[in-house]
Design a protein around this motif. Structure first.
Motif, PDB file in Angstrom:
ATOM      1  N   LEU A   1       0.807  -1.212   0.000  1.00  0.00           N
ATOM      2  CA  LEU A   1       0.000   0.000   0.000  1.00  0.00           C
ATOM      3  C   LEU A   1       0.846   1.271   0.000  1.00  0.00           C
ATOM      4  N   GLU A   2       1.867   1.304   0.818  1.00  0.00           N
ATOM      5  CA  GLU A   2       2.681   2.520   0.937  1.00  0.00           C
ATOM      6  C   GLU A   2       3.407   2.850  -0.357  1.00  0.00           C
TER       7      GLU A   2
ATOM      8  N   ARG B   1     -15.115  -4.232   3.687  1.00  0.00           N
ATOM      9  CA  ARG B   1     -16.294  -4.399   4.529  1.00  0.00           C
ATOM     10  C   ARG B   1     -15.966  -5.175   5.803  1.00  0.00           C
ATOM     11  N   ASP B   2     -15.210  -6.265   5.687  1.00  0.00           N
ATOM     12  CA  ASP B   2     -14.902  -7.107   6.840  1.00  0.00           C
ATOM     13  C   ASP B   2     -13.596  -6.660   7.461  1.00  0.00           C
ATOM     14  N   ARG B   3     -13.648  -5.894   8.534  1.00  0.00           N
ATOM     15  CA  ARG B   3     -12.436  -5.345   9.130  1.00  0.00           C
ATOM     16  C   ARG B   3     -11.754  -6.317  10.074  1.00  0.00           C
ATOM     17  N   ARG B   4     -12.351  -7.488  10.265  1.00  0.00           N
ATOM     18  CA  ARG B   4     -11.707  -8.480  11.119  1.00  0.00           C
ATOM     19  C   ARG B   4     -10.815  -9.402  10.291  1.00  0.00           C
ATOM     20  N   GLY B   5     -10.928  -9.301   8.949  1.00  0.00           N
ATOM     21  CA  GLY B   5     -10.181 -10.193   8.085  1.00  0.00           C
ATOM     22  C   GLY B   5      -8.918  -9.558   7.556  1.00  0.00           C
ATOM     23  N   ASN B   6      -8.900  -9.283   6.242  1.00  0.00           N
ATOM     24  CA  ASN B   6      -7.692  -8.792   5.575  1.00  0.00           C
ATOM     25  C   ASN B   6      -7.606  -7.273   5.576  1.00  0.00           C
ATOM     26  N   PHE B   7      -7.892  -6.668   6.683  1.00  0.00           N
ATOM     27  CA  PHE B   7      -7.829  -5.215   6.780  1.00  0.00           C
ATOM     28  C   PHE B   7      -6.374  -4.788   7.002  1.00  0.00           C
ATOM     29  N   PRO B   8      -5.811  -3.955   6.108  1.00  0.00           N
ATOM     30  CA  PRO B   8      -4.389  -3.575   6.191  1.00  0.00           C
ATOM     31  C   PRO B   8      -4.129  -2.543   7.288  1.00  0.00           C
ATOM     32  N   VAL B   9      -4.157  -2.988   8.532  1.00  0.00           N
ATOM     33  CA  VAL B   9      -4.037  -2.079   9.662  1.00  0.00           C
ATOM     34  C   VAL B   9      -2.693  -1.366   9.680  1.00  0.00           C
ATOM     35  N   GLU B  10      -1.615  -2.113   9.608  1.00  0.00           N
ATOM     36  CA  GLU B  10      -0.277  -1.535   9.781  1.00  0.00           C
ATOM     37  C   GLU B  10       0.083  -0.504   8.713  1.00  0.00           C
ATOM     38  N   PRO B  11      -0.051  -0.822   7.413  1.00  0.00           N
ATOM     39  CA  PRO B  11       0.291   0.201   6.413  1.00  0.00           C
ATOM     40  C   PRO B  11      -0.595   1.449   6.505  1.00  0.00           C
ATOM     41  N   LEU B  12      -1.885   1.263   6.802  1.00  0.00           N
ATOM     42  CA  LEU B  12      -2.777   2.421   6.941  1.00  0.00           C
ATOM     43  C   LEU B  12      -2.401   3.258   8.155  1.00  0.00           C
ATOM     44  N   LEU B  13      -2.011   2.591   9.220  1.00  0.00           N
ATOM     45  CA  LEU B  13      -1.608   3.302  10.431  1.00  0.00           C
ATOM     46  C   LEU B  13      -0.344   4.115  10.186  1.00  0.00           C
ATOM     47  N   ARG B  14       0.622   3.519   9.492  1.00  0.00           N
ATOM     48  CA  ARG B  14       1.869   4.253   9.196  1.00  0.00           C
ATOM     49  C   ARG B  14       1.598   5.456   8.289  1.00  0.00           C
ATOM     50  N   LEU B  15       0.754   5.259   7.282  1.00  0.00           N
ATOM     51  CA  LEU B  15       0.413   6.369   6.379  1.00  0.00           C
ATOM     52  C   LEU B  15      -0.328   7.478   7.117  1.00  0.00           C
ATOM     53  N   ARG B  16      -1.207   7.085   8.024  1.00  0.00           N
ATOM     54  CA  ARG B  16      -1.976   8.069   8.791  1.00  0.00           C
ATOM     55  C   ARG B  16      -1.082   8.876   9.709  1.00  0.00           C
TER      56      ARG B  16
ATOM     57  N   ALA C   1       2.128   9.342   9.395  1.00  0.00           N
ATOM     58  CA  ALA C   1       3.086  10.129   8.608  1.00  0.00           C
ATOM     59  C   ALA C   1       2.450  11.434   8.128  1.00  0.00           C
ATOM     60  N   GLY C   2       1.142  11.440   7.987  1.00  0.00           N
ATOM     61  CA  GLY C   2       0.430  12.671   7.636  1.00  0.00           C
ATOM     62  C   GLY C   2       0.537  13.093   6.196  1.00  0.00           C
TER      63      GLY C   2
END
Length: 462
Positions: free
Chosen positions: A194-195, A211-226, A228-229
């Motif tokens: 993603l990054e 839709r299903d955030r308990r499955g293949n939700f890309p938490v780590e890359p989205l968190l880093r992007l968020r 980083a601003g």
């Protein structure tokens, strides 16, 4: 709609004011010379006359849909609408000048100003058309997710190019190559990359459509992007609502509605809103009495049966009430007693009925329902109990539309064409939920004026 669209509309209105007012002043200068124009505006208080002409022109632009950016998708249509709008405005002004000559700006000035303002307005909107349609302008979007959610998001953006968004593609861990019917969205890779995808494509905003955030939700890359601003990240439900004016049922979660930012109505605001609706219905009933009398006579002359049609509808909190309309169908339209969907081209409709349905005269008796506090002027359209029971089984959240009083007109009626199916009801519900979630007196005023425009141009639904 969203703040971005509202600010653009406000900017366009301000630009139009400058062009129209300035065009009339320039026309005065050409006719009277600079000194004569100044004397007319200052000493003779001609600025009031110029302001009146400007206001009438703005109203005409609004009623011809020229503050809806979708119109800008066709330059030829835009130019034709501008000519019609300005022409209609000056016809109205000519009538005003006939009865109140003191408001006149002068025939020569009017003729000059029509040409000047048309050139200015066409130039402005042509520039906007070019900018909004250019692939290099606008905010670049990356959709995270796949399936129907991604398709609907892509279609929403493609239909609302006025929002200034450009989709660069979507990410998915499934190996696909986009959608054949949606060439604007490409699979740019998996969520794990993603990054790199964001950097390579200059993405400004990520729309999370998983839709299903308990499955293949890309938490780590989205968190880093968020953190980083460098990119904005938004939930697909918020994005879809802002761009379309709908609440997407497939992505709707109760928690999203529960924790929405809509401010709770105060007791005073509720009283003011309800009083405004009641007063509007009272005025409407009184003003429409001559029209109602003529309509009643025509209905009786054309066919046998009662003038008014009474039908059970579901109101606020599921309460059933009797809705009143002018009869527009044959008296035996449902002789077997089985409820039937009303259709846009229904062969049960009489000749007079077709006319009064087209211009919404058949709905006038519902002013009485509003005065009885069974309905509001604005709200979701009330449905028959039979269909409510049927639709509630097929469509999630359908019964939530009964949390507010039904309306004579509504957000769904001005946004969605005539419908007579479960899928149509589903689409309208998405608009109704948007209205319920964002209900304000200001939104009611917008819906009222849009309804007037719908009646004048014969569009919309019931």
């Amino acid at each position: 709609m969203g703040t971005k669209l509202k600010s653009r509309t406000l900017s366009l209105i301000l630009a139009d004011i400058f062009i129209i007012y300035g065009g009339i002043v320039l026309a005065l200068t050409l006719r009277l010379s600079y000194g004569g124009a100044v004397a007319y505006l200052v000493e003779d208080e001609g600025r009031v006359n110029v302001a009146l002409a400007t206001i009438i022109c703005l109203i005409a632009l609004y009623f011809y849909g020229l503050y809806d950016y979708i119109v800008l998708n066709s330059r030829s249509e835009m130019k034709l609408l501008l000519i019609q709008a300005i022409g209609s405005a000056w016809v109205v002004l000519a009538i005003i000048y006939y009865f109140i000559p003191v408001l006149e700006v002068g025939r020569g000035t009017a003729l000059y100003s029509i040409g000047i303002t048309l050139v200015g307005l066409v130039a402005l909107r042509s520039s906007i058309h070019y900018i909004l349609g250019h692939p290099e302008f606008g905010e670049k979007l990356l959709l995270v997710g796949e399936g129907k959610v991604v398709q609907d998001l892509a279609r929403a953006v493609d239909l609302r190019r006025d929002a200034g968004y450009r989709i660069v593609g979507y990410t998915s861990n499934n190996v696909t190559n986009g959608h054949a019917d949606l060439p604007m969205i490409r699979n740019l890779g998996g969520d794990d990359d993603l990054e790199n995808i964001v950097d390579a494509n200059g993405v400004n905003r990520i729309i999370v459509g998983t839709r299903d955030r308990r499955g293949n939700f890309p938490v780590e890359p989205l968190l880093r992007l968020r953190l980083a601003g460098n990119v904005n990240i938004e939930d697909c439900s918020n994005f879809f609502e802002r761009v379309t004016g709908q609440v997407h049922l497939d992505t709707l979660r109760p928690s999203w509605l529960i924790f929405s930012e809509h401010t709770r109505d105060t007791t005073l605001s509720v009283i003011i809103r309800d009083s405004a609706h009641w007063l509007a219905a009272l005025v409407g009933l009184i003003v429409s009495l001559p029209v109602m009398a003529v309509t009643a006579i025509l209905i009786k002359l054309e066919s046998e049966g009662p003038v008014f049609y009474k039908q059970q509808r579901v109101g606020k909190n599921g309460t059933v009430f009797t809705l009143y309309k002018f009869r527009s169908m044959q008296a035996d339209a449902e002789a077997d007693g089985k409820p039937v969907w009303a259709r846009s081209s229904d062969d049960r409709v009489t000749f007079v009925g077709r006319i009064i349905r087209k211009i919404r005269i058949d709905e006038i008796p519902q002013f009485w329902n509003i005065l009885r506090r069974e309905m509001s002027f604005v709200g979701p359209r009330p449905e028959r109990p039979h269909f409510v029971a049927e639709l509630a089984k097929e469509i999630p959240y359908y019964e939530h539309r009964h949390l507010v009083a039904p309306g004579l007109t509504g957000w769904a009626q001005i946004k969605y064409p005539y419908g007579a199916s479960i899928e149509d009801a589903r689409q309208k519900l998405q608009y109704d939920l948007y209205y319920i979630k964002n209900q304000t007196l200001l939104l009611d005023v917008v819906i009222f004026f849009e309804t007037v425009k719908t009646i004048l141009f014969g569009r919309g639904a019931r």
